[in-house]
Design a protein around this motif. Sequence first.
Motif: not given
Length: 269
Positions: A169-171, A175, A178
Amino acid sequence: GQGDEEEEEHHSLETFTFYLSEPLSKERVEAFSDGVYAIVATLLILDICEDNVPDPREVEEKFHGSLLGALSEYGPNYLAYFGSFLTIGLLWFVHHSLFLYVTKATRLMGLLNILSLAFIGGLPLAYQLTSEFAEKSHNEIEAIQVSCVITFFASIFQFAIWTTALLYERETLHPFARYGGKEHAFMFAKLALYPCVSLGAFFLTCLLSEFSTAIFHLMQIVIPFAFLALRIFVRISLTVIKAAMSLSRHKVVLLEEEEACLSPTETLS
C-alpha cells in the motif's frame, strides 16, 4: 545436491514475484479498461435497438396503431437492458474509484484487471439470456444464475486488484485508501458490493422457485441508488456526530473557563 535445487527454486520464486510486482503504466490500464467498458455498453444499446423495436406493420395491425402498446410487449427486454446497463455503469464507477486511489499499477494488478474485463465482456451475453428467457421456466433460473456468475467474477477480480494493492500500500495506494484511511471503509464496501449481491442472488435462485428475471433486474436497478443513499446517510451521520462532539467539547471548555474565573471562596461555596 539438494541444497542447490532448493536455492534454484527459491531464486525462481523470487524472480516470478519480482516480475509480477514490476510497474505497469496506470494510464494504459485505465485507457484499455475504459475502451472495453464503452464497447460493452455500446453492444447493449445495439442489441436493444436492433431486436426490441416493433415493426410498423405489426403496430398498425396488432396494436391498432398504438406505439406505446407495442412497446409494452417488450417490457421485460427493456427492464433487462436497464438492469444490465446500470450494472456495467456501477462496475465502471467502482473501477474508476479504485484507480483514482491507485498511485502505481503492477503487472499482477494488470493481469487481474484483464480477467475482470474478460467477464465484463460477457455482460451482453447475460442480457441476452435474461431477456430471452423472461418467462417462468427452468431456463429462466439458469439464465439468472449465469448472469450472477458473470457479475461475480467481473467484480471479484476488481476486489482482488485492491487487495493486491493493499499488500504494497505504501507504494501503490493513496493514503486515503490504505488501512485506516479516510476512504478505506467505503472502498471495501464498493468493491464487496457486487460479489456479495451476485452470490446472494445466485443462492436465492436455488432456494426460491418464484425468483424471476424481473426481480433480478429490479435488484440490479435498485442497487446503485441504495448504495448512493447509504453513502449519503453515512456522510450525514458522521457530520451530525462530529457536530455533537464539537458542541459538547465547546460546553466543557466554557465550563472550565467559568470555573477559572471564579474566586477561591466562590468555588468553595
